[in-house]
Design an enzyme around this catalytic site. Structure first.
Site, short mmCIF file in Angstrom:
data_model
loop_
_atom_site.label_atom_id
_atom_site.label_comp_id
_atom_site.label_asym_id
_atom_site.label_seq_id
_atom_site.Cartn_x
_atom_site.Cartn_y
_atom_site.Cartn_z
N PHE A 1 -37.77 19.69 -19.01
CA PHE A 1 -37.83 18.91 -18.13
C PHE A 1 -39.18 18.15 -18.53
O PHE A 1 -39.07 17.10 -19.28
CB PHE A 1 -37.79 19.43 -16.43
CG PHE A 1 -36.56 19.93 -16.31
CD1 PHE A 1 -35.42 19.05 -15.97
CD2 PHE A 1 -36.15 21.26 -16.12
CE1 PHE A 1 -34.03 19.51 -15.56
CE2 PHE A 1 -34.96 21.86 -15.97
CZ PHE A 1 -34.16 21.03 -15.58
N CYS A 2 -40.31 18.51 -17.62
CA CYS A 2 -41.64 17.66 -17.75
C CYS A 2 -42.18 17.63 -19.15
O CYS A 2 -42.46 16.66 -19.57
CB CYS A 2 -42.40 18.10 -16.88
SG CYS A 2 -41.77 18.50 -15.10
#
Length: 171
Positions: A113-114
């Site tokens: 994700f990040c």
């Protein structure tokens, strides 16, 4: 030009307790070593704290939301509520350029994700990007956390990110 270390989501909910990522201890050790190296080299250090929704382990103000690694004096702490730290903080790229940063080293949570989104945005902003292998992680999902993290490394390497074992990262 200088380097910057972006530490993404190194929060208590990810690195401590029952909800921690499977490799929490080794990732925490790798992040601590990267921070020590970055600080010793005079690199810019940016901690990015994830703001989860109400009821989530990283809901702002809850114990899980707190940073697991304390920022040193003068280090930047930013918050985000989307995966991409640059999208959540539109002035981040300009701030790094003001500090004469040419290379961004990425570590933290979560790989799929990040870490992925922020690494790609750093590339798009014109920075050289180094992903510190062993200093990022995620949770098991459709595949194991280890497989997901490795797939992210392969994707980002294909995009032009240098994937470097965390102990070999230099600032």
């Amino acid at each position: 030009m200088r380097s910057a270390l972006l530490v993404l989501g190194a929060q208590r909910n990810m690195l401590e307790g029952d909800g921690a990522v499977p490799t929490a201890q080794s990732v925490r050790t790798a992040v601590d070593r990267l921070l020590a190296a970055a600080r010793a080299a005079g690199a810019v250090v940016v901690h990015v704290q994830n703001d989860g929704p109400r009821g989530y382990p990283d809901e702002p103000g809850t114990p899980g939301w707190e940073l697991a690694v304390a920022p040193a004096q003068g280090e930047v702490v930013l918050r985000k509520d989307v995966s991409d730290a640059f999208a959540a903080n539109p002035g981040l790229a300009a701030r790094l350029r003001e500090e004469d940063v040419g290379t961004v080293v990425v570590a933290g949570m979560q790989s799929d994700f990040c870490v992925r989104a922020t690494s790609r945005s750093a590339l798009q902003a014109g920075f050289a990007v180094v992903l510190a292998s062993g200093a990022h992680a995620t949770h098991d999902d459709d595949a194991s956390a280890a497989v997901l993290s490795r797939e992210v490394e392969e994707e980002l390497a294909a995009d032009g990110v240098a994937v470097v074992p965390a102990p070999e990262v230099r600032f």
